[in-house]
Design a protein around this motif. Structure first.
Motif, PDB file in Angstrom:
ATOM      1  N   ARG A  48       0.933  -1.210   0.123  1.00 54.68           N
ATOM      2  CA  ARG A  48      -0.043   0.094  -0.067  1.00 54.68           C
ATOM      3  C   ARG A  48       0.965   1.227  -0.101  1.00 54.68           C
ATOM      4  NH1 ARG A  48      -5.670  -0.308   1.032  1.00 54.68           N
ATOM      5  NH2 ARG A  48      -6.329  -2.123   1.753  1.00 54.68           N
ATOM      6  N   GLU A  49       2.079   1.327   0.901  1.00 54.60           N
ATOM      7  CA  GLU A  49       2.653   2.505   0.845  1.00 54.60           C
ATOM      8  C   GLU A  49       3.368   2.624  -0.535  1.00 54.60           C
ATOM      9  OE1 GLU A  49       4.583   5.689   1.685  1.00 54.60           O
ATOM     10  OE2 GLU A  49       3.224   4.680   2.817  1.00 54.60           O
ATOM     11  N   ARG A  50       3.826   1.458  -1.122  1.00 53.04           N
ATOM     12  CA  ARG A  50       4.362   1.578  -2.675  1.00 53.04           C
ATOM     13  C   ARG A  50       3.380   2.477  -3.706  1.00 53.04           C
ATOM     14  NH1 ARG A  50       6.642  -3.196  -6.442  1.00 53.04           N
ATOM     15  NH2 ARG A  50       7.015  -1.996  -8.269  1.00 53.04           N
ATOM     16  N   LEU A  51       2.046   1.771  -3.594  1.00 54.73           N
ATOM     17  CA  LEU A  51       1.063   2.217  -4.424  1.00 54.73           C
ATOM     18  C   LEU A  51       0.737   3.567  -4.164  1.00 54.73           C
ATOM     19  CD1 LEU A  51      -1.161   1.461  -6.474  1.00 54.73           C
ATOM     20  CD2 LEU A  51      -2.572   0.934  -4.728  1.00 54.73           C
ATOM     21  N   ARG A  52       0.857   4.278  -2.796  1.00 56.17           N
ATOM     22  CA  ARG A  52       0.510   5.521  -2.527  1.00 56.17           C
ATOM     23  C   ARG A  52       1.750   6.472  -3.245  1.00 56.17           C
ATOM     24  NH1 ARG A  52       0.194   3.470   2.628  1.00 56.17           N
ATOM     25  NH2 ARG A  52      -1.900   3.398   3.549  1.00 56.17           N
ATOM     26  N   ARG A  53       3.031   6.013  -3.127  1.00 53.72           N
ATOM     27  CA  ARG A  53       4.193   6.661  -3.824  1.00 53.72           C
ATOM     28  C   ARG A  53       4.038   6.649  -5.574  1.00 53.72           C
ATOM     29  NH1 ARG A  53       7.535   3.648  -0.498  1.00 53.72           N
ATOM     30  NH2 ARG A  53       8.089   2.366  -2.104  1.00 53.72           N
ATOM     31  N   GLU A  54       3.379   5.714  -5.718  1.00 53.50           N
ATOM     32  CA  GLU A  54       3.065   5.488  -7.283  1.00 53.50           C
ATOM     33  C   GLU A  54       2.163   6.420  -7.860  1.00 53.50           C
ATOM     34  OE1 GLU A  54       2.234   1.531  -8.319  1.00 53.50           O
ATOM     35  OE2 GLU A  54       4.232   0.882  -8.560  1.00 53.50           O
ATOM     36  N   VAL A  55       1.009   6.752  -7.182  1.00 52.68           N
ATOM     37  CA  VAL A  55      -0.016   7.447  -7.098  1.00 52.68           C
ATOM     38  C   VAL A  55       0.602   9.200  -7.259  1.00 52.68           C
ATOM     39  CG1 VAL A  55      -2.281   8.501  -6.529  1.00 52.68           C
ATOM     40  CG2 VAL A  55      -1.797   5.887  -6.743  1.00 52.68           C
ATOM     41  N   VAL A  56       1.294   9.289  -6.187  1.00 51.54           N
ATOM     42  CA  VAL A  56       1.647  10.687  -6.076  1.00 51.54           C
ATOM     43  C   VAL A  56       2.608  11.180  -7.093  1.00 51.54           C
ATOM     44  CG1 VAL A  56       3.295  12.354  -4.596  1.00 51.54           C
ATOM     45  CG2 VAL A  56       1.733  10.966  -3.554  1.00 51.54           C
ATOM     46  N   ALA A  57       3.495  10.226  -7.677  1.00 49.50           N
ATOM     47  CA  ALA A  57       4.471  10.466  -8.813  1.00 49.50           C
ATOM     48  C   ALA A  57       3.868  10.594 -10.011  1.00 49.50           C
ATOM     49  CB  ALA A  57       5.337   9.382  -8.847  1.00 49.50           C
ATOM     50  N   LEU A  70      -5.997   9.757 -12.960  1.00 51.46           N
ATOM     51  CA  LEU A  70      -6.929  10.928 -12.672  1.00 51.46           C
ATOM     52  C   LEU A  70      -7.470  10.795 -11.405  1.00 51.46           C
ATOM     53  CD1 LEU A  70      -9.047   9.944 -16.169  1.00 51.46           C
ATOM     54  CD2 LEU A  70      -6.989  11.900 -15.454  1.00 51.46           C
ATOM     55  N   ALA A  71      -7.547   9.753 -10.704  1.00 51.36           N
ATOM     56  CA  ALA A  71      -8.038   9.581  -9.305  1.00 51.36           C
ATOM     57  C   ALA A  71      -7.526   8.410  -8.802  1.00 51.36           C
ATOM     58  CB  ALA A  71      -9.610   9.756  -9.220  1.00 51.36           C
ATOM     59  N   ASP A  73      -7.553   5.878  -4.797  1.00 48.76           N
ATOM     60  CA  ASP A  73      -7.595   5.905  -3.193  1.00 48.76           C
ATOM     61  C   ASP A  73      -6.783   4.275  -2.737  1.00 48.76           C
ATOM     62  OD1 ASP A  73      -8.254   5.703  -0.587  1.00 48.76           O
ATOM     63  OD2 ASP A  73     -10.467   5.631  -0.913  1.00 48.76           O
ATOM     64  N   PRO A  74      -5.523   4.741  -2.375  1.00 51.91           N
ATOM     65  CA  PRO A  74      -4.726   3.573  -2.052  1.00 51.91           C
ATOM     66  C   PRO A  74      -5.129   2.826  -0.502  1.00 51.91           C
ATOM     67  CG  PRO A  74      -3.552   5.447  -2.583  1.00 51.91           C
ATOM     68  CD  PRO A  74      -4.681   6.047  -2.460  1.00 51.91           C
ATOM     69  N   ASP A  75      -6.210   3.721   0.202  1.00 55.01           N
ATOM     70  CA  ASP A  75      -6.486   3.055   1.572  1.00 55.01           C
ATOM     71  C   ASP A  75      -7.829   2.486   1.105  1.00 55.01           C
ATOM     72  OD1 ASP A  75      -4.275   4.282   2.677  1.00 55.01           O
ATOM     73  OD2 ASP A  75      -5.097   6.286   2.588  1.00 55.01           O
ATOM     74  N   ALA A  76      -8.501   2.449   0.037  1.00 54.07           N
ATOM     75  CA  ALA A  76      -9.705   1.896  -0.052  1.00 54.07           C
ATOM     76  C   ALA A  76      -9.591   0.285   0.200  1.00 54.07           C
ATOM     77  CB  ALA A  76     -10.500   2.338  -1.311  1.00 54.07           C
ATOM     78  N   GLU A  77     -10.664  -0.463  -0.017  1.00 53.81           N
ATOM     79  CA  GLU A  77     -10.800  -1.926   0.270  1.00 53.81           C
ATOM     80  C   GLU A  77     -11.966  -2.275  -1.217  1.00 53.81           C
ATOM     81  OE1 GLU A  77      -9.325  -3.864   1.518  1.00 53.81           O
ATOM     82  OE2 GLU A  77      -8.480  -2.573   3.413  1.00 53.81           O
ATOM     83  N   PRO A  78     -11.182  -2.686  -2.240  1.00 53.45           N
ATOM     84  CA  PRO A  78     -10.038  -2.834  -2.435  1.00 53.45           C
ATOM     85  C   PRO A  78      -9.037  -1.546  -2.905  1.00 53.45           C
ATOM     86  CG  PRO A  78     -11.166  -3.329  -4.328  1.00 53.45           C
ATOM     87  CD  PRO A  78     -12.139  -3.082  -3.359  1.00 53.45           C
ATOM     88  N   PRO A  79      -7.894  -1.415  -2.783  1.00 51.58           N
ATOM     89  CA  PRO A  79      -7.130  -0.210  -3.365  1.00 51.58           C
ATOM     90  C   PRO A  79      -7.374   0.067  -4.901  1.00 51.58           C
ATOM     91  CG  PRO A  79      -5.714  -1.383  -2.066  1.00 51.58           C
ATOM     92  CD  PRO A  79      -6.715  -2.137  -2.131  1.00 51.58           C
ATOM     93  N   TRP A  80      -7.523   1.194  -5.343  1.00 52.56           N
ATOM     94  CA  TRP A  80      -7.803   1.352  -6.798  1.00 52.56           C
ATOM     95  C   TRP A  80      -7.286   2.811  -7.274  1.00 52.56           C
ATOM     96  CZ3 TRP A  80     -10.323   5.761  -8.441  1.00 52.56           C
ATOM     97  CH2 TRP A  80     -10.931   6.478  -7.240  1.00 52.56           C
ATOM     98  N   LEU A  81      -6.888   2.959  -8.749  1.00 51.27           N
ATOM     99  CA  LEU A  81      -6.687   3.907  -9.335  1.00 51.27           C
ATOM    100  C   LEU A  81      -7.175   3.875 -10.673  1.00 51.27           C
ATOM    101  CD1 LEU A  81      -2.961   3.934 -10.516  1.00 51.27           C
ATOM    102  CD2 LEU A  81      -4.093   2.199  -9.744  1.00 51.27           C
ATOM    103  N   ALA A  82      -7.476   5.313 -11.103  1.00 48.53           N
ATOM    104  CA  ALA A  82      -7.853   5.361 -12.493  1.00 48.53           C
ATOM    105  C   ALA A  82      -7.235   6.182 -13.326  1.00 48.53           C
ATOM    106  CB  ALA A  82      -9.428   5.916 -12.402  1.00 48.53           C
ATOM    107  N   GLU A 298     -14.605  13.147  -7.347  1.00 47.46           N
ATOM    108  CA  GLU A 298     -14.024  14.537  -7.126  1.00 47.46           C
ATOM    109  C   GLU A 298     -12.338  14.286  -7.355  1.00 47.46           C
ATOM    110  OE1 GLU A 298     -17.314  16.146  -3.944  1.00 47.46           O
ATOM    111  OE2 GLU A 298     -15.200  16.017  -3.461  1.00 47.46           O
ATOM    112  N   ALA A 299     -12.008  14.571  -8.443  1.00 51.05           N
ATOM    113  CA  ALA A 299     -10.680  14.332  -8.848  1.00 51.05           C
ATOM    114  C   ALA A 299     -10.244  15.206 -10.015  1.00 51.05           C
ATOM    115  CB  ALA A 299     -10.252  12.820  -9.007  1.00 51.05           C
ATOM    116  N   PRO A 300      -8.961  15.810 -10.077  1.00 47.96           N
ATOM    117  CA  PRO A 300      -8.599  16.569 -11.291  1.00 47.96           C
ATOM    118  C   PRO A 300      -8.272  15.786 -12.417  1.00 47.96           C
ATOM    119  CG  PRO A 300      -7.095  16.720  -9.665  1.00 47.96           C
ATOM    120  CD  PRO A 300      -8.225  15.978  -9.105  1.00 47.96           C
TER     121      PRO A 300
END
Length: 703
Positions: A48-57, A70-71, A73-82, A298-300
């Motif tokens: 999860r920490e790695r995923l957070r870093r990837e999203v920020v980068a 685009l958006a 949530d690394p802390d969701a169940e399950p974590p996701w990114l779009a 709500e995501a830029p």
């Protein structure tokens, strides 16, 4: 309809070792690629920490030629990114359709990719895995994807080695220098060299071999257009990062040489893009309609929201891409994991999720060695396995043994209809003999007593005509000056019909067509002849000087045949032996002897391609998969409406069987297989039988 993070899931694109990727729609109508992480990985706090870093980068990068997050949530169940959903083929697919790029086309691509890297480096990141699969060609131009693997230039971020064989920089392997922007310049050089020549500048083969060449050999730039381009790409691929140009220098160099009209805005590439868009339109149209509106996350947005107002019936849609492409939302994309610094002890993996279903394993069993004179044959409802000691008939659907017999000395197995199987047995102390086996029981129906042993050679070749079995005996050219001899036997009874004595030569091929047997003689000369005998009486009808290289082309044959010699494929009128066209290819290949769907398919241990049967133009080229043949040099395996190949399984990177669409080269389904070493195969009735090591496995398409 299921939602995640306010995004409505439209269709499952794929599933791999890390999670699933869906085509999804925001409340505004925008299509995105939404990735969810498997529960077992999400349970690891480090993941999860790695995923957070990837999203920020990834969200820090903003440019017209990158596809960012685009958006998430690394802390969701399950974590996701779009991520922005890119519509189009991968760079390798687009270049395969277009052919190797010329200087102007290459410069246009180089300038665009350098501009994309500039956007990545501007926020203090390096991409670390620029390769053809991470570039998607859209109607708005190529887009660099998988920004989630980017790493801070200062060294912050994931500490694992990331990259792909042929594109990963030496310092990424050894750790001898800072993993900075120069590593992306190295990958850019490798990618452009591939687009210019059709091959990886550090060769093909296993990951350890390619990585070893990267560290120790000079790049192969033969075929790169112009000395200035070879010098430029040589600098980009320098082992010392300090000797490479900067990204700004590469951008300026390419921008000064680019064509005014980009090649990705012309056919056939625009046609590929339309195909991708239309296929996604079908996915969207087939999705259930929600009963209530879905709130917009709500995501830029990292790229202009061009799809927001796109009605579902227009052509401006997005497509699920081919196996050689990639989904922009895959996030973690570790292509090669290395342990111990530069020691290539890891295995090549690709954790990108894909949309391709997995084939079904029907049965598996251990068999003998087929790599030293054996064969694997599918004939009707029989599967014949000929190893060094025995010949076995298996039931193709179950793997059950129908019969088995001794096969010591057997050099050739040729099934005939449903009743007989003919075998040639070579005796070290005499001439070859011919026998016909009962296909149901394996018992001998008839056998020859052997030709005149003191006159005949110790090797034999067999071909079956309509009513005649022809056995040719010979010695390798230069061995005791023996002449080849041809013998005709009644195919059903074994009764001798005729014999013919040839010349002092070896024999490389024996064919039958149109009531004639064609015998290719060998004296190791380009003018080696082809002798044509009448099947009815063995009379020598004609001799074709220089015809041995094309034994299927003789007066009894009809239609067009396709031949491979060295790194060229030729189309030949079989009756007149006139060459219709000849085209160079990038590797020594074997080729299908006839066309299927107006295409002829060629393959090597490093690539597969399809050529237009009429013109020889390359329709598609895949350098990420390899041909499957039967033992010996035979055509790529084309059966059941699929072209079968080997390559890494999408999502895991394990060795896998790939079933490709012969018309497009796109992956239809894939499945891993057991075994190692050279891979052989045969197929029929919807089943494909794969031999690797000593393991024989039968697969079928997904249910």
């Amino acid at each position: 309809m299921r939602e995640i993070g306010g995004y409505r899931l439209v269709a499952l694109l794929g599933e791999g070792g890390a999670g699933q990727v869906h085509l999804a729609r925001a409340g505004s109508g925008r299509l995105v690629a939404l990735r969810t992480v498997h529960t077992r990985l999400a349970a690891d706090p480090r993941f999860r920490e790695r995923l957070r870093r990837e999203v920020v980068a990834a969200r820090a990068v903003d440019g017209p030629y990158t596809a960012g997050v685009l958006a998430a949530d690394p802390d969701a169940e399950p974590p996701w990114l779009a991520t922005a959903y890119c519509a189009g083929p991968s760079l390798s697919e687009a270049v395969s359709a277009l052919g190797p790029l010329d200087e102007g086309q290459l410069a246009a691509l180089g300038a665009l990719l350098a501009q994309a890297l500039t956007a990545v480096h501007a926020v203090g990141l390096v991409h670390r895995d620029l390769k053809p699969a991470n570039v998607i060609v859209t109607r708005d131009g190529p887009k660099v994807i998988n920004l989630g693997i980017a790493k801070g230039i200062s060294g912050s971020g994931d500490d694992s080695t990331v990259g792909s064989p042929g594109f990963i920089a030496p310092e990424q392997l050894t750790g001898d220098a800072e993993n900075g922007p120069a590593a992306d310049v190295f990958a850019l050089g490798g990618l452009l060299a591939l687009c210019a020549t059709g091959r990886n500048p550090f060769g093909a083969g296993s990951a350890p071999k390619v990585l070893h060449r990267t560290l120790h050999d000079e790049p192969d730039l033969d075929g790169v257009p112009g000395t200035d381009w070879r010098e430029f790409l040589g600098r980009c691929l320098a082992r010392d990062p300090a000797e490479r140009p900067t990204v700004a220098e590469a951008l300026a160099w390419c921008a000064a040489r680019g064509t005014p009209e980009p090649w990705w805005e012309r056919e056939p590439v625009t046609g590929l893009i339309r195909q991708h868009e239309e296929a996604t339109a079908e996915l969207v149209a087939a999705a259930p309609v929600p009963e209530e509106p879905v709130p917009t996350p709500e995501a830029p947005a990292a790229v202009p929201d061009t799809a927001a107002a796109t009605p579902p019936t227009t052509r401006r849609r997005f497509l699920l891409w081919s196996a050689s492409g990639a989904v922009a939302a895959t996030g973690i994309s570790t292509a090669v994991a290395l342990e111990g610094g530069g020691n290539a002890s890891g295995t090549a993996t690709d954790t990108k999720t894909t949309s391709w279903p997995r084939g079904r394993t029907v049965w598996t069993r251990e068999v003998g060695d087929l790599q030293h004179g054996g064969s694997l044959l599918r004939h009707g409802d029989a599967l014949y396995v000929h190893d060094t000691t025995k010949l076995t008939r298996l039931d193709p659907a179950t793997g059950a043994v129908r019969w088995q017999r001794d096969a010591h000395g057997v050099t050739q197995v040729v099934p005939h209809d449903k009743d007989l199987v003919h075998i040639v047995r070579a005796d070290q102390h005499g001439a070859p003999t011919l026998a016909a086996l009962d296909a149901t029981t394996g018992d001998i129906r008839w056998e020859t007593r052997g030709p005149v042993a003191e006159l005949d050679g110790s090797s034999g070749l067999l071909a079956l005509g309509d009513k005649v079995a022809c056995l040719v005996t010979y010695e390798s050219y230069g061995t005791e000056g023996r002449s080849w001899r041809a013998y005709g036997y009644d195919l059903l009874t074994g009764a001798p019909l005729w014999s013919h004595e040839g010349t002092a030569a070896g024999v490389t091929a024996l064919r039958h067509a149109g009531g004639r047997f064609a015998i290719a003689a060998s004296t190791h000369s380009p003018s080696d002849p082809l002798y044509v005998l009448r099947a009815s009486d063995g009379h020598q009808e004609t001799t074709i000087e220089g015809g041995a290289l094309r034994p299927d082309a003789h007066p009894g044959a009809v239609g067009t045949g396709y031949f491979a010699a060295g790194e060229a494929v030729s189309a030949v009128d079989l009756t007149t032996r006139t060459t219709l066209w000849s085209r160079g290819v990038t590797a020594s290949v074997s080729v299908t002897p006839t066309a299927t769907g107006e295409l002829v398919h060629a393959g090597s241990p490093t690539e597969l391609c399809a050529l237009d049967a009429t013109t020889g133009r390359t329709r598609w080229l895949r350098t990420d998969v390899a041909r499957i043949t039967t033992p010996g040099s035979t055509p790529p395996l084309l059966a059941n409406g699929h072209l079968y190949a080997t390559g890494p399984e999408p999502g895991t990177g394990q060795p896998a069987l790939h079933a490709l669409d012969p018309a497009t080269g796109k992956l239809v389904w894939a499945t891993p297989f057991e075994g190692h070493g050279e891979v052989y195969g045969t197929a029929g009735d919807g089943l494909v039988h794969i031999y690797a090591g000593t393991t024989l496995t039968t697969f079928s398409a997904p249910s």
